[in-house]
Scaffold this active site. Structure first.
Site, PDB file in Angstrom:
ATOM      1  N   SER A   1       0.852  -1.187   0.000  1.00 46.80           N
ATOM      2  CA  SER A   1       0.000   0.000   0.000  1.00 46.80           C
ATOM      3  C   SER A   1       0.885   1.233   0.000  1.00 46.80           C
ATOM      4  CB  SER A   1      -0.885   0.012   1.242  1.00 46.80           C
ATOM      5  OG  SER A   1      -1.361   1.332   1.438  1.00 46.80           O
TER       6      SER A   1
ATOM      7  N   HIS B   1      -0.962  -1.288  -4.458  1.00 46.46           N
ATOM      8  CA  HIS B   1      -2.252  -0.994  -3.805  1.00 46.46           C
ATOM      9  C   HIS B   1      -2.344   0.519  -3.581  1.00 46.46           C
ATOM     10  CE1 HIS B   1      -5.821  -1.957  -1.415  1.00 46.46           C
ATOM     11  NE2 HIS B   1      -5.408  -1.038  -0.552  1.00 46.46           N
TER      12      HIS B   1
ATOM     13  N   MET C   1      -8.811   8.119  -0.508  1.00 49.87           N
ATOM     14  CA  MET C   1      -9.662   8.529   0.623  1.00 49.87           C
ATOM     15  C   MET C   1     -10.171   9.949   0.376  1.00 49.87           C
ATOM     16  SD  MET C   1      -7.439   7.133   3.812  1.00 49.87           S
ATOM     17  CE  MET C   1      -6.605   5.535   3.743  1.00 49.87           C
TER      18      MET C   1
ATOM     19  N   HIS D   1      -8.178   1.163  -4.469  1.00 44.11           N
ATOM     20  CA  HIS D   1      -9.108   0.891  -3.365  1.00 44.11           C
ATOM     21  C   HIS D   1      -9.817   2.205  -3.054  1.00 44.11           C
ATOM     22  CE1 HIS D   1      -9.445  -0.090   1.241  1.00 44.11           C
ATOM     23  NE2 HIS D   1     -10.622   0.033   0.655  1.00 44.11           N
TER      24      HIS D   1
HETATM   25  C1  DX5 Z   1      -6.429   1.587   5.258  1.00 47.93           C
HETATM   26  C2  DX5 Z   1      -5.894   1.229   3.887  1.00 47.93           C
HETATM   27  C3  DX5 Z   1      -4.783   0.266   3.908  1.00 47.93           C
HETATM   28  C4  DX5 Z   1      -3.570   0.701   4.661  1.00 47.93           C
HETATM   29  C5  DX5 Z   1      -2.899  -0.519   5.170  1.00 47.93           C
HETATM   30  O1  DX5 Z   1      -7.624   2.267   5.133  1.00 47.93           O
HETATM   31  O2  DX5 Z   1      -6.915   0.678   3.088  1.00 47.93           O
HETATM   32  O3  DX5 Z   1      -4.436  -0.133   2.581  1.00 47.93           O
HETATM   33  O4  DX5 Z   1      -2.669   1.442   3.913  1.00 47.93           O
HETATM   34  O5  DX5 Z   1      -1.835  -0.114   5.952  1.00 47.93           O
HETATM   35  P1  DX5 Z   1      -1.093  -1.100   6.951  1.00 47.93           P
HETATM   36  O6  DX5 Z   1      -0.553  -2.236   6.116  1.00 47.93           O
HETATM   37  O7  DX5 Z   1      -0.017  -0.250   7.519  1.00 47.93           O
HETATM   38  O8  DX5 Z   1      -2.096  -1.564   7.957  1.00 47.93           O
HETATM   39 ZN    ZN Z   2      -6.379  -0.234   1.118  1.00 48.83          ZN
END
Ligand code: DX5
Ligand code: ZN
Length: 221
Positions: free
Chosen positions: A9, A34, A38, A68
């Protein structure tokens, strides 16, 4: 293609050097980028949009980009991410007025479609759309921030989702997102996931390749 796919991500990457960070993590063995979107409305944070996705394509990124969408409403951004070169587009069903239409929009645009389930979102949203899905993404944290702790109850939800995918006979990837680390990736795989988002666990380490290699070693056991 690796049966298990690692999807770093970029939320935890250094945004000031994003192209270089993505190049580095792909050179380190990542399979998928990924891309967390937001909107400060559906989730309490604001990140990056289609222009950045397009910029990564122009930079030369050819790996799959997994957009996402943590946004509401979803359809306008789906159209923009299709044009921006996304490979997968996933959205949260409760953020769409017309789930079937949004899924159709993604596939009509030539992208792969997925639904995302928050920790407390019921799986019944899958009931009538299994034939329209290429990916199911289970959140193992509440969406909005990187670096949170994996919610253990997600393991049962993964097992149930894996059963539903296998029973459907469709080719659907099962992705997990949130709190995935070297020390829990194996039990997450055993519960049924095949695609692993990891942000802080990769980008907060010095050597991305060493971390991804450790994850693959856990998955190979
Ligand atoms: C949270 C995101 C994730 C996030 C995961 O809302 O969708 O993709 O970046 O981060 P880690 O791996 O640090 O939990
Ligand atoms: Zn995510």
């Amino acid at each position: 293609m690796n049966p298990f796919q690692i999807a770093p991500s970029i939320l935890s990457a250094d945004f000031a050097r994003l192209g270089e960070e993505v190049d580095n993590v792909l050179a380190a063995g990542a399979d998928i980028v990924h891309f967390d979107v937001m909107d400060n409305h559906y989730v309490p944070n604001l990140t990056i949009g289609p222009m950045v996705c397009e910029a990564l394509r122009k930079h030369g990124v050819t790996a799959p980009i997994d957009a996402h969408l943590m946004v509401s409403p979803v359809d306008d951004l789906i159209r923009m991410f299709i044009d921006a070169g996304a490979t997968y587009i996933t959205f949260h069903p409760e953020a769409s007025q017309h789930i079937d239409r949004s899924l159709q929009l993604i596939r009509d645009g030539g992208c792969k479609a997925g639904l995302v389930f928050n920790p407390a979102t019921p799986l019944h949203y899958l009931d009538h759309v299994m034939d329209r899905l290429d990916m199911i993404l289970l959140m193992s944290v509440n969406p909005g921030f990187g670096g949170q702790k994996f919610i253990p109850g997600t393991l049962d939800k993964l097992r149930e989702t894996r059963q539903r995918i296998d029973a459907s006979g469709h080719n659907i990837r099962l992705e997990i997102d949130g709190g995935v680390k070297v020390d829990n990736i194996r039990e997450i795989a055993e519960a049924g996931a095949d695609t692993f988002v990891a942000g802080s666990a990769i980008f907060n380490t010095e050597d991305y390749k060493a971390t991804i290699d450790q994850m693959r070693a856990e998955l190979a056991q």
